[in-house]
Scaffold this motif. Structure first.
Motif, PDB file in Angstrom:
ATOM      1  N   ILE A   4       0.691 -44.276 -12.460  1.00 50.64           N
ATOM      2  CA  ILE A   4       0.805 -45.564 -11.769  1.00 50.64           C
ATOM      3  C   ILE A   4      -0.282 -46.517 -12.269  1.00 50.64           C
ATOM      4  CG2 ILE A   4       0.595 -46.730  -9.532  1.00 50.64           C
ATOM      5  CD1 ILE A   4       1.799 -44.215  -8.254  1.00 50.64           C
ATOM      6  N   SER A   7       0.568 -47.611 -15.802  1.00 49.41           N
ATOM      7  CA  SER A   7       1.660 -48.586 -15.813  1.00 49.41           C
ATOM      8  C   SER A   7       1.164 -49.961 -15.366  1.00 49.41           C
ATOM      9  CB  SER A   7       2.798 -48.125 -14.891  1.00 49.41           C
ATOM     10  OG  SER A   7       3.340 -46.905 -15.331  1.00 49.41           O
ATOM     11  N   GLY A   8       0.334 -49.957 -14.341  1.00 45.28           N
ATOM     12  CA  GLY A   8      -0.232 -51.218 -13.858  1.00 45.28           C
ATOM     13  C   GLY A   8      -1.104 -51.875 -14.913  1.00 45.28           C
ATOM     14  N   TRP A   9      -1.877 -51.046 -15.602  1.00 46.49           N
ATOM     15  CA  TRP A   9      -2.755 -51.581 -16.655  1.00 46.49           C
ATOM     16  C   TRP A   9      -1.934 -52.114 -17.822  1.00 46.49           C
ATOM     17  CZ3 TRP A   9      -7.602 -52.718 -15.825  1.00 46.49           C
ATOM     18  CH2 TRP A   9      -8.383 -53.132 -16.909  1.00 46.49           C
ATOM     19  N   TYR A  11       0.923 -53.493 -17.626  1.00 44.51           N
ATOM     20  CA  TYR A  11       1.416 -54.809 -17.194  1.00 44.51           C
ATOM     21  C   TYR A  11       0.338 -55.875 -17.411  1.00 44.51           C
ATOM     22  CZ  TYR A  11       3.073 -58.606 -14.249  1.00 44.51           C
ATOM     23  OH  TYR A  11       3.472 -59.845 -13.786  1.00 44.51           O
TER      24      TYR A  11
END
Length: 271
Positions: A4, A7-9, A11
């Motif tokens: 998670i 994935s956030g990074w 983005y």
């Protein structure tokens, strides 16, 4: 959890440039953590909740609190933000990166521990120098306008002090060239620590009750209550420098007297 975060990074680095993430991201992260952690203590002081945990009986006036907030916003946007913007080439030069893969938790933890050690050492000596007569009068006395500190007063200081003691926070990252996520974590931890140290409350759940040599609010509140020539307690996060050089003797004596008084009172109650 790791996927998670990754994935956030992904983005972030896809939609924002390194410059935006380092300078603007770092600035607004600081502002968010600082005000969200500091404002509740103003609320607690004004409404009188949890007053039994308040270290000093005296309260700051709303006008004094509002003056602090106004000055903070002025300095944050006119001093802190420009420093971040102009420091971007330095961040790139020292090797800081924002790309994937993210560093392992072992690397992050090792660097954060190193940063705390270095920051404590540099801050102690810088803070002690600021308590010499001339520098205190012309620079550090601004920070000590609040003899009864509250969370947001932690960064209320003369611009020269912001630059001077700010170097203690940035020194560790400057010599290691960390990943941006490590720098953001370090900023977050330092802000939370300094707000807690100035919050004016000592709770049963305060970290100083559980972590040896952790300074906390009670330790730093003592520093604000005394005259500049006699205060001691110059440390930042951990108190080992004060312990080594004996500049916390007054504080430790006071704590010993208080503890003795509590023990005597408890013995009387049992009788």
């Amino acid at each position: 959890m790791a996927s998670i975060i990754q994935s956030g990074w992904q983005y972030l680095i896809t939609h924002f440039s390194d410059f935006q993430l380092v300078c603007l991201g770092g600035f607004f992260l600081h502002e968010g953590v600082f005000f969200l952690s500091g404002l509740p203590f103003i609320f607690l002081e004004r409404v009188g909740w949890l007053s039994k945990y308040k270290i000093q009986a005296k309260n700051n006036t709303p006008a004094a609190q509002e003056k602090c907030i106004a000055r903070l916003l002025l300095y944050h946007f006119s001093v802190n933000l420009p420093i971040l913007l102009f420091s971007y080439p330095v961040f790139r030069y020292i090797g800081m990166r924002s790309s994937l893969p993210l560093p392992s938790w072992k690397v992050v933890l090792t660097q954060i521990i190193l940063y705390f050690i270095l920051e404590d050492f540099i801050f102690y000596w810088g803070h002690r120098i600021l308590h010499t007569k001339w520098l205190y009068k012309h620079v550090h006395s601004v920070h000590h306008e609040y003899a009864t500190p509250f969370g947001l007063s932690s960064e209320y200081a003369h611009p020269a002090e912001i630059l001077f003691l700010g170097s203690a926070t940035i020194f560790g990252p400057a010599i290691t060239g960390p990943h941006l996520i490590t720098l953001w974590l370090w900023i977050t931890l330092r802000v939370l620590e300094t707000v807690e140290a100035h919050c004016g409350y000592h709770f049963p759940w305060s970290l100083s009750n559980f972590i040896p040599l952790y300074a906390g609010a009670d330790f730093h509140d003592y520093h604000h209550r005394l005259l500049y020539t006699k205060s001691g307690n110059y440390s930042s996060t951990f108190t080992y420098m004060d312990r080594i050089f004996g500049t916390d003797i007054g504080y430790r004596k006071l704590k010993a007297l208080k503890n003795t008084g509590v023990e005597d009172s408890n013995q009387q109650k049992r009788q």
